[in-house]
Design a protein around this motif. Structure first.
Motif, PDB file in Angstrom:
ATOM      1  N   LEU A 432       0.765  -1.155  -0.064  1.00 59.53           N
ATOM      2  CA  LEU A 432       0.124  -0.105   0.073  1.00 59.53           C
ATOM      3  C   LEU A 432       0.726   1.328  -0.157  1.00 59.53           C
ATOM      4  O   LEU A 432       0.285   2.610  -0.193  1.00 59.53           O
ATOM      5  CB  LEU A 432      -0.726   0.170   1.241  1.00 59.53           C
ATOM      6  CG  LEU A 432      -1.702  -1.185   1.597  1.00 59.53           C
ATOM      7  CD1 LEU A 432      -2.592  -1.012   2.789  1.00 59.53           C
ATOM      8  CD2 LEU A 432      -2.835  -1.340   0.442  1.00 59.53           C
ATOM      9  N   LYS A 433       2.136   1.187  -0.114  1.00 55.82           N
ATOM     10  CA  LYS A 433       2.911   2.282   0.364  1.00 55.82           C
ATOM     11  C   LYS A 433       2.914   3.434  -0.703  1.00 55.82           C
ATOM     12  O   LYS A 433       2.775   4.578  -0.322  1.00 55.82           O
ATOM     13  CB  LYS A 433       4.553   1.795   0.067  1.00 55.82           C
ATOM     14  CG  LYS A 433       5.417   2.879   0.477  1.00 55.82           C
ATOM     15  CD  LYS A 433       6.959   2.163   0.514  1.00 55.82           C
ATOM     16  CE  LYS A 433       7.392   1.921  -1.186  1.00 55.82           C
ATOM     17  NZ  LYS A 433       8.820   1.352  -1.140  1.00 55.82           N
ATOM     18  N   ASN A 434       2.546   3.146  -1.761  1.00 53.79           N
ATOM     19  CA  ASN A 434       2.620   4.010  -2.928  1.00 53.79           C
ATOM     20  C   ASN A 434       1.022   4.450  -3.421  1.00 53.79           C
ATOM     21  O   ASN A 434       0.948   5.375  -4.213  1.00 53.79           O
ATOM     22  CB  ASN A 434       3.389   3.774  -4.370  1.00 53.79           C
ATOM     23  CG  ASN A 434       4.744   3.632  -4.030  1.00 53.79           C
ATOM     24  OD1 ASN A 434       5.318   4.408  -3.259  1.00 53.79           O
ATOM     25  ND2 ASN A 434       5.523   2.425  -4.459  1.00 53.79           N
ATOM     26  N   LEU A 435       0.309   3.820  -2.462  1.00 51.64           N
ATOM     27  CA  LEU A 435      -1.305   4.105  -2.797  1.00 51.64           C
ATOM     28  C   LEU A 435      -1.778   5.272  -1.672  1.00 51.64           C
ATOM     29  O   LEU A 435      -1.208   5.490  -0.811  1.00 51.64           O
ATOM     30  CB  LEU A 435      -2.180   3.135  -2.598  1.00 51.64           C
ATOM     31  CG  LEU A 435      -2.082   2.034  -3.772  1.00 51.64           C
ATOM     32  CD1 LEU A 435      -2.489   0.549  -3.180  1.00 51.64           C
ATOM     33  CD2 LEU A 435      -2.048   2.029  -5.059  1.00 51.64           C
ATOM     34  N   PRO A 436      -2.574   6.055  -2.096  1.00 52.60           N
ATOM     35  CA  PRO A 436      -3.266   7.269  -1.149  1.00 52.60           C
ATOM     36  C   PRO A 436      -3.860   6.613  -0.295  1.00 52.60           C
ATOM     37  O   PRO A 436      -4.521   5.802  -0.371  1.00 52.60           O
ATOM     38  CB  PRO A 436      -3.957   8.059  -2.317  1.00 52.60           C
ATOM     39  CG  PRO A 436      -4.276   7.165  -3.251  1.00 52.60           C
ATOM     40  CD  PRO A 436      -3.177   6.038  -3.465  1.00 52.60           C
ATOM     41  N   SER A 437      -3.898   7.354   0.739  1.00 53.67           N
ATOM     42  CA  SER A 437      -4.779   7.214   1.870  1.00 53.67           C
ATOM     43  C   SER A 437      -6.075   7.970   1.929  1.00 53.67           C
ATOM     44  O   SER A 437      -6.638   8.802   2.240  1.00 53.67           O
ATOM     45  CB  SER A 437      -4.367   7.955   3.195  1.00 53.67           C
ATOM     46  OG  SER A 437      -2.883   7.410   3.531  1.00 53.67           O
ATOM     47  N   VAL A 438      -7.140   7.164   0.871  1.00 50.65           N
ATOM     48  CA  VAL A 438      -8.236   7.766   0.498  1.00 50.65           C
ATOM     49  C   VAL A 438      -9.292   6.700   1.182  1.00 50.65           C
ATOM     50  O   VAL A 438      -9.331   5.593   0.875  1.00 50.65           O
ATOM     51  CB  VAL A 438      -8.453   7.649  -1.032  1.00 50.65           C
ATOM     52  CG1 VAL A 438      -9.691   8.347  -1.436  1.00 50.65           C
ATOM     53  CG2 VAL A 438      -7.317   8.709  -1.607  1.00 50.65           C
ATOM     54  N   THR A 439     -10.631   7.246   1.690  1.00 54.88           N
ATOM     55  CA  THR A 439     -11.387   6.580   2.106  1.00 54.88           C
ATOM     56  C   THR A 439     -12.402   5.679   0.799  1.00 54.88           C
ATOM     57  O   THR A 439     -12.449   6.491  -0.298  1.00 54.88           O
ATOM     58  CB  THR A 439     -12.281   7.189   3.020  1.00 54.88           C
ATOM     59  OG1 THR A 439     -12.906   8.426   2.266  1.00 54.88           O
ATOM     60  CG2 THR A 439     -11.684   7.700   4.177  1.00 54.88           C
ATOM     61  N   THR A 440     -13.333   4.860   1.220  1.00 59.23           N
ATOM     62  CA  THR A 440     -14.068   4.321  -0.040  1.00 59.23           C
ATOM     63  C   THR A 440     -15.025   5.290  -0.564  1.00 59.23           C
ATOM     64  O   THR A 440     -15.583   5.318  -1.597  1.00 59.23           O
ATOM     65  CB  THR A 440     -15.153   3.135   0.586  1.00 59.23           C
ATOM     66  OG1 THR A 440     -15.750   3.529   1.480  1.00 59.23           O
ATOM     67  CG2 THR A 440     -13.930   2.229   1.068  1.00 59.23           C
ATOM     68  N   ASP A 441     -15.529   6.785   0.256  1.00 63.42           N
ATOM     69  CA  ASP A 441     -16.445   7.531  -0.261  1.00 63.42           C
ATOM     70  C   ASP A 441     -15.516   8.582  -0.786  1.00 63.42           C
ATOM     71  O   ASP A 441     -15.997   9.999  -1.099  1.00 63.42           O
ATOM     72  CB  ASP A 441     -17.274   8.190   0.830  1.00 63.42           C
ATOM     73  CG  ASP A 441     -16.726   8.593   2.214  1.00 63.42           C
ATOM     74  OD1 ASP A 441     -15.427   7.975   2.351  1.00 63.42           O
ATOM     75  OD2 ASP A 441     -17.277   9.018   2.887  1.00 63.42           O
ATOM     76  N   GLY A 442     -14.193   8.534  -0.828  1.00 64.08           N
ATOM     77  CA  GLY A 442     -13.495   9.362  -1.784  1.00 64.08           C
ATOM     78  C   GLY A 442     -12.626  10.670  -0.819  1.00 64.08           C
ATOM     79  O   GLY A 442     -12.144  11.631  -1.439  1.00 64.08           O
ATOM     80  N   GLU A 443     -12.588  10.571   0.294  1.00 59.82           N
ATOM     81  CA  GLU A 443     -11.993  11.474   1.236  1.00 59.82           C
ATOM     82  C   GLU A 443     -10.596  11.059   1.438  1.00 59.82           C
ATOM     83  O   GLU A 443     -10.036  10.007   1.692  1.00 59.82           O
ATOM     84  CB  GLU A 443     -12.834  11.597   2.639  1.00 59.82           C
ATOM     85  CG  GLU A 443     -14.118  12.309   2.712  1.00 59.82           C
ATOM     86  CD  GLU A 443     -14.448  12.530   3.939  1.00 59.82           C
ATOM     87  OE1 GLU A 443     -13.809  13.113   4.738  1.00 59.82           O
ATOM     88  OE2 GLU A 443     -15.578  12.573   4.276  1.00 59.82           O
ATOM     89  N   ARG A 444      -9.735  12.280   1.165  1.00 65.07           N
ATOM     90  CA  ARG A 444      -8.252  11.873   1.424  1.00 65.07           C
ATOM     91  C   ARG A 444      -7.708  12.442   2.713  1.00 65.07           C
ATOM     92  O   ARG A 444      -7.899  13.352   3.179  1.00 65.07           O
ATOM     93  CB  ARG A 444      -7.494  12.897   0.410  1.00 65.07           C
ATOM     94  CG  ARG A 444      -6.008  13.003   0.298  1.00 65.07           C
ATOM     95  CD  ARG A 444      -5.338  11.623  -0.203  1.00 65.07           C
ATOM     96  NE  ARG A 444      -3.974  11.775  -0.459  1.00 65.07           N
ATOM     97  CZ  ARG A 444      -3.094  11.518   0.109  1.00 65.07           C
ATOM     98  NH1 ARG A 444      -3.102  11.358   1.424  1.00 65.07           N
ATOM     99  NH2 ARG A 444      -1.772  11.583  -0.307  1.00 65.07           N
TER     100      ARG A 444
END
Length: 754
Positions: A432-444
């Motif tokens: 997950l290192k290079n993936l953004p911390s984004v919730t399932t409803d699109g919040e960063r």
């Protein structure tokens, strides 16, 4: 009285040397010993108590009633004598009966004597008896008299052990069954390996010197060799250029060249001891001092000196075969009473899998180095050296602070499954290192890390974090032997910024004082019963402005052309923040006038740890660029519960409605003012707690690097809007068990909690 400790001790030691050579019973020798000491020290009473059948028995006396010999007995910890033996410390009292541990024994006839001094008789690090003197006149004994008593007690231990007058020492366990032991979590991680003892104990066979000059020459030679070894280790340390680890080794080297230490060993030789006995004598004195010191940082300096004493003792005795020198033949778990940083660096890192200590602490130099090496460490595992045998299989769980000696096949299999699961999870989190911390409803969400070492900044990209949300600048102060200068600070801050690259770094100004006291900055008025609420952090910095000015200039110059982000810890009221900010702005103006490098801009923040600040946010928020909530201190202040007290450590839950409501109120007020809020602390590094924080409106975290993966996995499986709606209902009417309610909700909604 004798003029010097060396003179009085030498006089007694000469008599003891002759006495040990005589043909006489052990009891007759003891009777002569007390007479000899009493005469040499002009003492009205001299008594020897020896450990027999777990009781301290009056075994010989000059001055007390002879009929009390072998009759008067005290348990370990009972009376003055029992206290000395149990705690391994000296008592020096003008009025013996004023001490809370005093126990009157009428058969001894000691009621006519007021003053009392006693020292432990130590053999192989355990007290086997007590040597005591008494006088009728109330007075404290001079330091030279105590020194003489300690030297004589050391020689007595040889006479007593050889005559088999006491119980046998602790023996190594011979049972082959598994033993689970609990300790202190020092460095996280799991390890399995064969038990290897850091060093065999050097047993001192001869204590009285025949030729003091020959003994002195042996010590001088050992000092030269030891210093050469330390110099070589300092050159070969694999930690790159400047950094905390080099400073640790420099501090260690400073002790190796300490003239006071070598002078004390020389004085012990002058008193008539052999080289080995003189080193051990000074080492015992160091241990006694350590027991009287409450400051953990100063205790760690003493541990470094003890580490060097062990090295010197091995050199002078010709027994240099530590496990590091002989080499590790297989995956190993190192066992030691304590360990110095330089000694740890001697080991083959490919084979060294874990470390178990009988002592050790979170602030120890060795702990800092082990963390950088990635070696799990569990400390405070009492008696580990007597439970484990060389070659035993050891399982080290640094995550939970436990150790298993000689595990069964079932225990080993379960442990290895946990290790495999842990490695699998780490691999999943790494993906997950290079993936953004984004919730399932699109919040960063923003995930930053807490750091305190230059190496932490270098590992920033490995964690997949968005930056450093809390760089603890005090770490450099905690491991230094003296106050770090501006240039030293400048190098560290520049190194951290360079390692972070284009990712933001938030520097917290020094949070020292209180429970993080520095020996070189402390005086008697600084001591307090509750240091966490005392003279520390910003309170200290605003009083000692020279300290803060030097740090401000170093941060300003290190941030040349970049954005400098700085926050002030433990702000209680807005005026404290204003004073600290004004001081930084004055240094910025000075740097500009002096044509020094300056940042592109400065962002100022405050840490909300003291609840009083929450009542003044309307005054503070217009002046800050960001707000950081320190949940560790905030929790203990909200609940008036010292987090260092083990009785309260688990009593107050971070998921308490009181904390969550408090945080929700702060977040709402900051949002209305347009000020970003970040949570710094362990609370944000736990997936369930981080989910609750998102539920009260927080989207910015600064956590340990190891927590980034688990929290990111939780975020990427969470519907933030649903979490906030659920939290509103729960806080409106809190359930009896908030933790269970949140856990059940997360499970129903497939939130990844690890």
């Amino acid at each position: 009285m004798p003029l010097t400790a060396a003179k009085s001790a030498r006089e007694i030691l000469t008599g003891l040397h002759d006495l040990m050579a005589r043909r006489a019973s052990a009891q007759a020798k003891l009777d002569h010993v007390v007479d000899l000491i009493a005469e040499a020290m002009q003492s009205e009473v001299c008594s020897i108590y020896l450990l027999r059948n777990n009781k301290l028995e009056l075994s010989a006396t000059h001055g007390l009633r002879k009929e009390a010999v072998h009759v008067t007995r005290l348990a370990m910890g009972e009376g003055l004598v029992g206290t000395i033996a149990a705690e391994g410390r000296i008592l020096n009292l003008a009025e013996a009966d004023s001490h809370p541990a005093f126990a009157y024994r009428p058969e001894t006839g000691e009621e006519s004597f007021h003053s009392f001094a006693g020292v432990p008789i130590v053999r192989r690090e355990s007290a086997i008896g007590v040597l005591a003197v008494q006088h009728a006149d109330p007075r404290r004994y001079e330091e030279v008299e105590i020194e003489a008593l300690q030297t004589v007690a050391m020689v007595l231990s040889e006479l007593i052990a050889n005559s088999r007058l006491v119980d046998g020492g602790r023996t190594v366990r011979t049972d082959s069954g598994p033993v689970r032991m609990a300790g202190l979590k020092l460095v996280t991680g799991m390890a399995r390996g064969a038990a290897v003892f850091h060093e065999p104990r050097v047993s001192i066979e001869h204590t009285v010197a025949d030729d003091t000059e020959a003994e002195r020459a042996r010590v001088y030679s050992a000092f030269r060799r030891m210093r050469e070894q330390i110099e070589a280790m300092t050159r070969e340390a694999e930690f790159g250029t400047a950094g905390e680890h080099q400073e640790i080794l420099e501090t260690y080297k400073m002790f190796a060249y300490d003239e006071g230490w070598s002078r004390r060993i020389n004085e012990a030789i002058d008193s008539g001891l052999t080289a080995e006995a003189a080193i051990e004598r000074v080492q015992q004195r160091t241990r006694a001092r350590m027991q009287e010191i409450d400051d953990p940082l100063l205790q760690e300096r003493m541990h470094d000196l003890e580490d060097l004493s062990n090295r010197l003792l091995r050199i002078v005795s010709g027994r240099m075969g530590t496990a590091a020198q002989t080499g590790l033949a297989r995956d190993s778990v190192l066992i030691a009473r304590n360990l110095g940083p330089a000694e740890l660096l001697e080991y083959d890192r490919r084979r060294l899998k874990g470390v178990v200590l009988e002592e050790g602490s979170l602030t120890a130099h060795m702990t800092i180095v082990a963390r950088a090496m990635g070696v799990p460490v569990v400390g405070r595992v009492g008696d580990i050296r007597h439970v484990a045998s060389e070659g035993d299989t050891i399982l080290v769980d640094g995550d939970h602070g436990t150790v298993v000696v000689r595990p069964t096949r079932a225990l080993t299999n379960a442990f290895e499954q946990r290790m495999a699961l842990s490695q699998k999870r780490r691999a999943e989190y790494a993906s997950l290192k290079n993936l953004p911390s984004v919730t399932t409803d699109g919040e960063r969400m923003t995930l930053m890390v807490n750091a305190g070492l230059a190496e932490d900044a270098a590992a920033l990209h490995l964690a997949g974090a968005d930056g450093i949300g809390l760089f603890r600048t005090e770490f450099q102060f905690l491991i230094a032997a003296q106050l770090p200068g501006r240039e030293s600070q400048l190098r560290l801050y520049k190194q951290v910024l360079d390692a972070a690259g284009d990712k933001p770094v938030v520097f917290r100004t020094v949070d020292i004082g209180g429970d993080k006291a520095l020996p070189y900055l402390t005086d008697e008025k600084d001591e307090a019963e509750n240091p966490a609420m005392g003279w520390r952090a910003l309170r200290l910095s605003l009083e000692r402005t020279t300290l803060m000015k030097a740090q401000a200039r170093a941060l300003i110059e290190a941030s040349k052309g970049r954005v400098l982000r700085v926050m002030f810890p433990m702000v209680s009221e807005p005026w404290e923040y204003e004073e600290a900010r004004a001081l930084f702005e004055e240094q910025l103006a000075w740097s500009k006038r002096a044509k020094k490098p300056v940042p592109k801009s400065i962002e100022f923040g405050a840490m909300l740890e003291v609840p009083s600040l929450a009542e003044m946010l309307d005054e503070l928020l217009p002046r800050v660029d960001f707000l950081s909530i320190g949940t560790n201190d905030l929790t203990q202040f909200l609940f008036a519960a010292d987090r260092a007290d083990p009785r309260l450590a688990e009593r107050y839950d971070w998921l308490s409605p009181a904390i969550l409501r408090f945080l929700r109120r702060v977040v709402r007020q900051a949002d209305a003012a347009g000020v970003p809020v970040r949570v710094c602390g362990e609370m944000g590094g736990r997936p369930l707690e981080a989910m609750a924080l998102i539920g009260v409106g927080i989207g910015n975290f600064s956590i340990t690097p190891a927590a980034v993966g688990p929290v990111k996995a939780m975020i990427r499986s969470l519907d933030a809007g649903a979490a906030r709606a659920r939290m509103e209902k729960l806080l409106a009417k809190p359930p009896r068990d908030m933790r269970k309610a949140l856990h059940d909700w997360a499970k129903r909604h497939s939130v990844a909690l690890g």
